[in-house]
Write an enzyme that holds these catalytic residues in place. Structure first.
Site, mmCIF file in Angstrom:
data_model
loop_
_atom_site.group_PDB
_atom_site.id
_atom_site.type_symbol
_atom_site.label_atom_id
_atom_site.label_comp_id
_atom_site.label_asym_id
_atom_site.label_seq_id
_atom_site.Cartn_x
_atom_site.Cartn_y
_atom_site.Cartn_z
ATOM 1 N N GLN A 51 0.816 -1.210 0.000
ATOM 2 C CA GLN A 51 0.000 0.000 0.000
ATOM 3 C C GLN A 51 0.850 1.261 0.000
ATOM 4 O O GLN A 51 1.896 1.327 0.641
ATOM 5 C CB GLN A 51 -0.943 0.003 1.208
ATOM 6 N N CYS A 86 -6.906 0.045 1.015
ATOM 7 C CA CYS A 86 -6.506 -1.286 1.486
ATOM 8 C C CYS A 86 -7.527 -2.341 1.091
ATOM 9 O O CYS A 86 -7.194 -3.504 0.862
ATOM 10 C CB CYS A 86 -6.294 -1.284 2.990
ATOM 11 N N HIS A 97 -9.329 -1.829 8.809
ATOM 12 C CA HIS A 97 -8.355 -2.099 7.754
ATOM 13 C C HIS A 97 -8.716 -3.439 7.112
ATOM 14 O O HIS A 97 -9.142 -4.364 7.802
ATOM 15 C CB HIS A 97 -6.960 -2.152 8.385
ATOM 16 N N TRP A 136 -0.412 -3.536 3.863
ATOM 17 C CA TRP A 136 0.696 -2.626 4.137
ATOM 18 C C TRP A 136 2.047 -3.308 3.923
ATOM 19 O O TRP A 136 3.064 -2.658 3.768
ATOM 20 C CB TRP A 136 0.625 -2.118 5.579
#
Length: 466
Positions: free
Chosen positions: A100, A106, A263, A289
């Site tokens: 990301q 996300c 997330h 991430w």
């Protein structure tokens, strides 16, 4: 070419001839990838997309709007100007290719990560044959399912760069670019990059497969949920999960054991392992991430792995700090709130070993004064909402001795809502209700329907002959 009613009629005729299927996708904005590529090669120029021109307008409209601090210093460069040996896909597309960047998408990246687990599905979205070495002229294309039809989206390869690095999604390998280009194509379909900020993983799942997504509240999950997950893994279904937030202050807050609230994670695997004389159910998750991993039981460096057979341990254990990790199913149910499973459609499930299921698509609209009856609080008008009858004919064959029944999934979509974000609009609050029709009512409905159909036939007979 065509406009208004003529355009809709033309498109409907094209669909009847097979257009809109994956093998014959509609050309988004009329752009033909092969024709544009060949023209650029003949003229010896790099493709520049007139429908998605690089600059402030395609970055965003609010936080990424023209002149904002987040866009300061952004330049547009082609991969060959970013590194010396750009590759489209390097050593196969994997989950670590999706890291990301500075965009809150996300949910989309979790869907892309799940996509890499099934090469056949991946290459429905990312067509074969694209390269920076062969027939390269700065043009690429990707295919997405949009509201019942597949569209082929063409882009140029100019990407936003800041301080020499890609601003948004990127691969762990600096010279690999398929994921960044895929994100740009999806941004074009949505109007701009910022339109991708915030969403549900199920939306990405459906746009990549045409599948239907079901959601599970993990606080009320069925007793056989782990078996459902195992079967989903076997069938190549796409899965995502998340932790609910209670306020905006919770958004992307990191818990004590390094899970991120609000997330989107990908669920990428399930495995039972023998440990201390019993089998422990595990699930494998990935954080887009690319870092910030679960630190509880069964995490990368936890002591539980010391109790597992060395060969199986080496097979399952994951590279440290790559964003992917194992956790027990019990912890998963306790820590996460929501699970989304995208069930693939029959045209996606090519294997004869997989039991296929049928799909039906209905298009409609709520129109003020005619078909907009409101929710069930408005009893006097609720009945005028669009209604659809579904007749389920085959009982499920794997209900494990429970009461017989037929399973079906219903998905409700809103068209083009992301594009309207630039005008300050977002998703509408919509919903549906499912009612069982009793046998005695069902019989009378069928009789009336048959009489009505017969009446129509005799009335229309002269017109048919004419």
């Amino acid at each position: 070419m065509y406009s208004g009613v003529a355009a809709r009629v033309y498109k409907q005729r094209q669909k009847q001839l097979g257009a809109g299927n994956h093998d014959q996708a509609f050309k988004y904005l009329g752009q033909d990838y092969e024709a544009l590529r060949d023209d650029c090669l003949d003229r010896g120029v790099q493709f520049v997309d007139p429908h998605f021109p690089v600059g402030p307008s395609i970055l965003g409209f609010k936080e990424l709007g023209p002149g904002t601090s987040k866009t300061y210093g952004i330049r547009w460069k082609r991969p060959k100007d970013i590194c010396s040996n750009p590759q489209f896909i390097l050593d196969g597309a994997t989950r670590t290719d999706i890291c990301q960047g500075g965009l809150g998408d996300c949910w989309l990246l979790a869907a892309i990560a799940s996509l890499t687990l099934n090469e056949k599905i991946l290459h429905r979205v990312v067509p074969h044959g694209q390269s920076f070495q062969r027939q390269y002229c700065g043009i690429f294309h990707f295919q997405f399912w949009q509201f019942g039809e597949w569209v082929d989206v063409v882009i140029d390869d100019q990407l936003p760069v800041k301080d020499g690095k890609l601003v948004f999604v990127h691969s762990a390998a600096r010279n690999e670019f398929w994921s960044a280009l895929l994100e740009k194509a999806y941004a074009k379909l949505s109007g701009c990059y910022e339109a991708l900020s915030g969403g549900s993983t199920s939306e990405g799942f459906e746009d990549f497969t045409g599948g239907v997504t079901e959601m599970y509240d993990l606080s009320k999950s069925p007793p056989d949920l782990y078996r459902i997950i195992e079967k989903a893994v076997e069938r190549g279904s796409l899965m995502g999960c998340s932790i609910d937030i209670t306020s905006q202050f919770d958004m992307e807050a990191v818990t004590f054991k390094k899970l991120v609230k609000g997330h989107a994670y990908s669920l990428t695997g399930a495995q039972e392992v023998p440990c201390r004389g019993s089998l422990v159910k595990l699930v494998r998750l990935r954080n887009p991430w690319g870092e910030v991993e679960w630190t509880g039981a069964w995490s990368d460096s936890s002591r539980e792995w010391n109790e597992v057979d060395a060969a199986q341990c080496n097979q399952l254990r994951i590279k440290l700090e790559d964003g992917e990790f194992w956790m027990s199913f019990a912890d998963f149910q306790r820590e996460f709130n929501r699970l989304e499973i995208c069930n693939l459609t029959p045209d996606t499930l090519k294997s004869d070993q997989v039991r296929k299921w049928s799909t039906s698509l209905y298009e409609g609209a709520w129109r003020r004064g005619s078909t907009a009856g409101g929710c069930r609080n408005y009893a006097a008008t609720f009945w005028i909402n669009p209604q659809f009858k579904i007749h389920l004919r085959e009982e499920d064959d794997d209900r494990n001795g429970s009461e017989s029944g037929c399973s079906f999934l219903v998905a409700l979509m809103q068209k083009d809502r992301r594009k309207l974000r630039t005008a300050g609009k977002d998703m509408e609050t919509i919903g549906f209700a499912v009612y069982e029709v009793p046998d005695e009512v069902s019989l009378s409905v069928r009789l009336v329907s048959a009489l009505h159909t017969e009446s129509l036939r005799s009335t229309n007979q002269p017109c048919v002959r004419g």
